[in-house]
Design a protein around this motif. Structure first.
Motif, mmCIF file in Angstrom:
data_model
loop_
_atom_site.group_PDB
_atom_site.id
_atom_site.type_symbol
_atom_site.label_atom_id
_atom_site.label_comp_id
_atom_site.label_asym_id
_atom_site.label_seq_id
_atom_site.Cartn_x
_atom_site.Cartn_y
_atom_site.Cartn_z
ATOM 1 N N ARG A 174 55.637 37.748 80.180
ATOM 2 C CA ARG A 174 55.877 36.441 79.831
ATOM 3 C C ARG A 174 56.255 36.030 78.565
ATOM 4 N NH1 ARG A 174 50.633 33.113 82.457
ATOM 5 N NH2 ARG A 174 50.499 33.932 84.145
ATOM 6 N N ALA A 175 55.753 36.872 77.360
ATOM 7 C CA ALA A 175 56.399 36.471 76.065
ATOM 8 C C ALA A 175 57.516 36.956 75.877
ATOM 9 C CB ALA A 175 55.295 37.055 75.163
ATOM 10 N N PHE A 176 57.924 38.228 76.362
ATOM 11 C CA PHE A 176 59.298 38.487 76.299
ATOM 12 C C PHE A 176 60.254 37.796 77.119
ATOM 13 C CE2 PHE A 176 57.400 43.404 76.229
ATOM 14 C CZ PHE A 176 57.626 43.378 74.943
ATOM 15 N N ALA A 177 59.932 37.303 78.271
ATOM 16 C CA ALA A 177 60.666 36.564 79.065
ATOM 17 C C ALA A 177 61.181 35.287 78.286
ATOM 18 C CB ALA A 177 60.234 36.158 80.416
ATOM 19 N N ASP A 178 60.069 34.772 77.344
ATOM 20 C CA ASP A 178 60.168 33.443 76.951
ATOM 21 C C ASP A 178 60.979 33.563 75.706
ATOM 22 O OD1 ASP A 178 58.599 32.186 78.464
ATOM 23 O OD2 ASP A 178 57.084 31.782 77.136
ATOM 24 N N GLN A 179 61.208 34.844 75.115
ATOM 25 C CA GLN A 179 62.077 35.217 73.957
ATOM 26 C C GLN A 179 63.639 35.553 74.435
ATOM 27 O OE1 GLN A 179 61.054 34.885 70.592
ATOM 28 N NE2 GLN A 179 59.338 33.844 71.691
ATOM 29 N N GLY A 180 63.704 35.431 75.839
ATOM 30 C CA GLY A 180 65.170 35.778 76.118
ATOM 31 C C GLY A 180 65.403 36.948 76.534
ATOM 32 N N CYS A 181 64.390 37.779 76.584
ATOM 33 C CA CYS A 181 64.610 39.316 76.736
ATOM 34 C C CYS A 181 65.005 39.515 78.224
ATOM 35 C CB CYS A 181 63.421 40.243 76.368
ATOM 36 S SG CYS A 181 62.851 40.120 74.776
ATOM 37 N N ARG A 182 65.918 40.569 78.568
ATOM 38 C CA ARG A 182 66.216 41.134 79.865
ATOM 39 C C ARG A 182 66.065 41.939 80.262
ATOM 40 N NH1 ARG A 182 66.622 36.515 82.092
ATOM 41 N NH2 ARG A 182 67.550 37.606 83.852
ATOM 42 N N THR A 183 65.765 42.959 79.437
ATOM 43 C CA THR A 183 65.459 44.582 79.895
ATOM 44 C C THR A 183 64.052 44.673 78.646
ATOM 45 O OG1 THR A 183 67.034 45.573 78.013
ATOM 46 C CG2 THR A 183 67.717 45.240 80.267
ATOM 47 N N CYS A 337 56.963 39.660 67.890
ATOM 48 C CA CYS A 337 57.694 39.012 68.993
ATOM 49 C C CYS A 337 57.181 37.504 68.886
ATOM 50 C CB CYS A 337 57.092 39.629 70.352
ATOM 51 S SG CYS A 337 57.821 39.098 71.957
ATOM 52 N N GLY A 338 57.950 36.546 69.421
ATOM 53 C CA GLY A 338 57.576 35.264 69.217
ATOM 54 C C GLY A 338 56.367 34.719 70.127
ATOM 55 N N PRO A 339 56.200 33.369 70.256
ATOM 56 C CA PRO A 339 55.200 32.833 70.989
ATOM 57 C C PRO A 339 55.326 32.673 72.475
ATOM 58 C CG PRO A 339 56.111 31.188 69.938
ATOM 59 C CD PRO A 339 56.630 32.397 69.269
ATOM 60 N N LEU A 340 54.422 32.321 73.293
ATOM 61 C CA LEU A 340 54.434 31.995 74.568
ATOM 62 C C LEU A 340 54.974 30.674 74.556
ATOM 63 C CD1 LEU A 340 51.399 33.500 76.174
ATOM 64 C CD2 LEU A 340 53.908 34.157 76.864
#
Length: 346
Positions: A174-183, A337-340
């Motif tokens: 979830r944290a990666f997705a919130d930071q705009g990560c795609r892979t 990595c940033g926050p949720l």
């Protein structure tokens, strides 16, 4: 208090034979496995506790002292033991009755060979940490003569303290997705218990739900060197043309090695992929690395406190049936990595 004589009467075996078995001398006296099992089963059924008080008096210690054995696997997790030990000691300091902790190192898959555990001759109770699949099978098939609590494992018939491993992986995704990560890539060691597999499964399920493309798991040694060598290798090969946006590491140690490899290759600041680890190492190391490491935090000290509470509860009769406790976990955002978002953190 149940006596050796009562156990002998229960199973129809001489008191001397019962004493030999419960004293851990069955093998050298060639007492059959079947007889041993009968004695241990009767001891457990009657609630037998070894007379450690008398032994303590003979050794010059107080008769009121409880001896609790901590079984810890001799592998990459040895460096994590201090956090668990600190939690145990903090909780023991609150208890009125004196408790002595004894460490028993063991090799995964060989827990059954520990005479201290199977005989119950040297301790009142035990906390077993890092048990493997084979060790758990041994525990499920065996009636031990002392109360046992499992750390971060589940096994029928035993008290245990755990966390939601699926959620640990899901929080990172979830944290990666919130930071705009795609892979996202995964760096972890080969799984030695179900929880490790669940963390990666939870990461993959949640990541795919949020549109993350999850690359195949890459396995490495669970150490700083292992993380360093794994990332260095991938930067020369599959990541040479295109870096993943994010990397989920199975341990703090792997993550610290990965950070070093990225730094040496010139991936710093905004060039560095987002990175999150399972926070099972010293919190200070994660907080003061460069960049500081974001983790899904494993509350090891709190889990240790719960373990010793379950041990004492069984010994004083407050806990009569197996009890499992599930502790909350949290994502700790730092520089890697940033926050949720508020929604995702719920």
């Amino acid at each position: 208090m149940v006596t050796i004589k009562q156990i002998a009467q229960e199973v129809g075996i001489s008191s001397s034979t019962v004493s030999i078995v419960l004293g851990g001398k069955a093998a050298e006296r060639k007492i059959s496995t079947a007889t041993q099992e009968k004695i241990f089963a009767a001891a457990a059924r009657l609630g037998y506790q070894p007379n450690m008080a008398a032994r303590s008096l003979r050794g010059g210690s107080g008769a009121n002292e409880l001896v609790v054995a901590m079984f810890w696997a001799q592998d990459f997790r040895a460096s994590m033991m201090l956090r668990f030990w600190d939690g145990l000691r903090a909780e023991i300091e609150k208890t009125a009755r004196p408790v002595r902790l004894v460490i028993y190192p063991y090799v995964n898959d060989h827990l059954k060979e520990s005479e201290a555990l199977t005989s119950g001759a040297n301790c009142h109770a035990a906390i077993i940490c890092n048990a493997s699949y084979a060790d758990l099978q041994f525990l499920e098939d065996t009636q031990l003569p002392i109360p046992v609590v499992l750390y971060n494992r589940v096994c029928n018939g035993y008290c245990s303290v755990n966390v939601d491993d699926l959620k640990m992986g899901a929080l990172a995704a979830r944290a990666f997705a919130d930071q705009g990560c795609r892979t996202a890539a995964v760096l972890t060691s080969s799984p030695v218990f179900e929880g490790m597999e669940n963390r990666m499964h939870g990461f993959r399920l949640e990541g795919e739900h949020h549109g993350l493309t999850i690359l195949a798991n890459r396995y490495c040694e669970n150490s700083i060197r292992g993380g360093y060598e794994a990332v260095s290798h991938r930067l020369r090969h599959e990541w040479k043309q295109q870096l993943p946006d994010a990397v989920f590491c199975g341990s703090s140690a792997i993550a610290h090695g990965a950070l070093r490899a990225f730094c040496e290759a010139g991936y710093i600041g905004e060039k560095l992929p987002r990175l999150i680890a399972v926070g099972n190492g010293p919190e200070e190391s994660d907080a003061f690395s460069i960049p500081s490491l974001s983790v899904v935090y494993l509350p090891m000290e709190d889990m240790a406190r719960e373990c010793i509470q379950l041990v004492l509860g069984q010994l004083d009769g407050r806990i009569a049936t197996p009890e499992s406790r599930l502790l909350p976990i949290e994502y700790v955002p730092r520089e890697s990595c940033g926050p949720l978002t508020e929604y995702a953190a719920q």
